[in-house]
Every structure is written in structure tokens, then in C-alpha cells.
Design an enzyme around this catalytic site. Structure first.
Site, PDB file in Angstrom:
ATOM      1  N   CYS A  35      63.889  45.331  56.122  1.00 33.23           N
ATOM      2  CA  CYS A  35      64.429  46.457  56.889  1.00 33.23           C
ATOM      3  C   CYS A  35      65.650  47.065  56.209  1.00 33.23           C
ATOM      4  O   CYS A  35      66.071  48.160  56.556  1.00 33.23           O
ATOM      5  CB  CYS A  35      64.777  46.034  58.314  1.00 33.23           C
ATOM      6  N   ASP A  37      68.714  46.028  56.378  1.00 36.17           N
ATOM      7  CA  ASP A  37      69.974  45.854  57.109  1.00 36.17           C
ATOM      8  C   ASP A  37      70.864  44.815  56.428  1.00 36.17           C
ATOM      9  O   ASP A  37      70.369  43.848  55.856  1.00 36.17           O
ATOM     10  CB  ASP A  37      69.685  45.430  58.555  1.00 36.17           C
ATOM     11  N   CYS A  60      70.525  47.792  62.484  1.00 36.53           N
ATOM     12  CA  CYS A  60      69.994  48.213  63.774  1.00 36.53           C
ATOM     13  C   CYS A  60      70.859  47.706  64.937  1.00 36.53           C
ATOM     14  O   CYS A  60      71.741  46.866  64.754  1.00 36.53           O
ATOM     15  CB  CYS A  60      68.569  47.689  63.925  1.00 36.53           C
ATOM     16  N   CYS A 104      66.680  39.957  63.445  1.00 34.83           N
ATOM     17  CA  CYS A 104      68.049  40.487  63.466  1.00 34.83           C
ATOM     18  C   CYS A 104      69.032  39.361  63.822  1.00 34.83           C
ATOM     19  O   CYS A 104      70.133  39.304  63.276  1.00 34.83           O
ATOM     20  CB  CYS A 104      68.163  41.629  64.464  1.00 34.83           C
TER      21      CYS A 104
HETATM   22 FE1  FES Z   1      66.319  44.332  60.501  1.00 31.14          FE
HETATM   23 FE2  FES Z   1      67.404  44.579  62.876  1.00 31.14          FE
HETATM   24  S1  FES Z   1      65.683  45.676  62.110  1.00 31.14           S
HETATM   25  S2  FES Z   1      68.155  43.442  61.210  1.00 31.14           S
END
Ligand code: FES
Length: 142
Positions: A35, A37, A60, A104
Site C-alpha cells: 500500500c 504507507d 491510511c 495497518c
Molecule cells: Fe496500508 Fe493502511 S492501507 S497501512
């Protein structure tokens, strides 16, 4: 039913302990390749206790809520206890996360461990590798 619990929304909208500790004793940065992040955790340690914790999360809402909750759960705790923090405990404290958002909370667990590992390494403190369940995954000994 709402996708996100009130606690997730609260910690997302009003994250606790956001920021940088300039003279941090340990810093851990982790990311999720899928993702994209990124989470960065700063810790201040006195006599084996986490006297301060701050984070920066570029990610996110669930990642922000997870890091906020994780800092609340480990602040004021001994390092040994902070190392026991699991992503499951973070997700439970947030009254749950949707299945596709559980990763996450994994980021929060990894960031805490990475910051503690950095503290141990910088200070030449011997540590038990088995206590680091996640952040050593891609750091194979050479
Ligand atoms: Fe990857 Fe939240 S979508 S950390």
C-alpha cells in the site's frame, strides 16, 4: 454497521502523540510495500521505561489510528512490556478493524519494535532476537 468503530474514527481524527522527538533515544521506520504507507516511531527511554513516544504516519486512516492507539498503549510502560504489544491487541483496543485493514495495525507493532531495536542497537544493549517478532523479518544476518 459502520465499517470503522468510533474508536478508530476518534484516533484517526484526533491522533494522540503525533510528532517528532528531536532527541529520541530510538527511531523506527517501517512501511508496507503493497500500500506504500509508512510509519515512523520515536521513543524516549529512561531506566528501561518509555517516558515518551511520538509518531508520524504517512498512510491510511487505520494506520494513523493504529499508531495513535499503539503509542497510548506503550507510553509509560517498560520496554519489555512494549515489546509484547501485538497488532491484535492494537486492533482490539480500537474495537476492531476490517479484515483488509488489519495490516495497518501490523505496521504499528513493527514500528514499536523497530524503535526499541534501534535504541538497543545504538546503546549496545544486548537483546533477545526472539522478542522481535516482526521488524527483523527482512534483516537477515549476513
Ligand atoms: Fe496500508 Fe493502511 S492501507 S497501512
Amino acid at each position: 454497521m459502520a465499517l470503522y468503530s468510533e474508536k478508530v474514527m476518534d484516533h484517526f481524527k484526533h491522533p494522540r502523540n503525533v510528532g517528532v522527538i528531536e532527541d529520541a533515544d530510538g527511531v523506527g521506520e517501517v512501511g508496507n510495500a503493497k500500500c506504500g504507507d509508512i510509519m515512523k516511531m520515536y521513543i524516549k527511554v529512561r531506566d528501561g521505561v518509555l517516558v515518551d513516544v511520538k509518531f508520524e504516519t504517512f498512510g491510511c486512516g487505520s494506520a494513523i489510528a493504529s499508531s495513535s492507539m499503539a503509542t497510548e498503549m506503550i507510553k509509560g510502560k517498560p520496554l519489555s512490556e512494549a515489546l509484547e504489544l501485538t497488532n491484535r491487541a492494537v486492533a482490539e483496543a480500537l474495537d476492531g478493524l476490517p479484515a483488509h485493514k488489519l495490516h495497518c495495525s501490523v505496521l504499528a507493532e513493527q514500528a514499536v519494535q523497530a524503535a526499541i531495536l534501534d535504541y538497543y542497537t545504538k546503546n549496545g544493549i544486548p537483546y533477545d532476537k526472539s522478542k522481535f517478532r516482526t521488524c527483523l523479518d527482512d534483516e537477515e544476518e549476513t
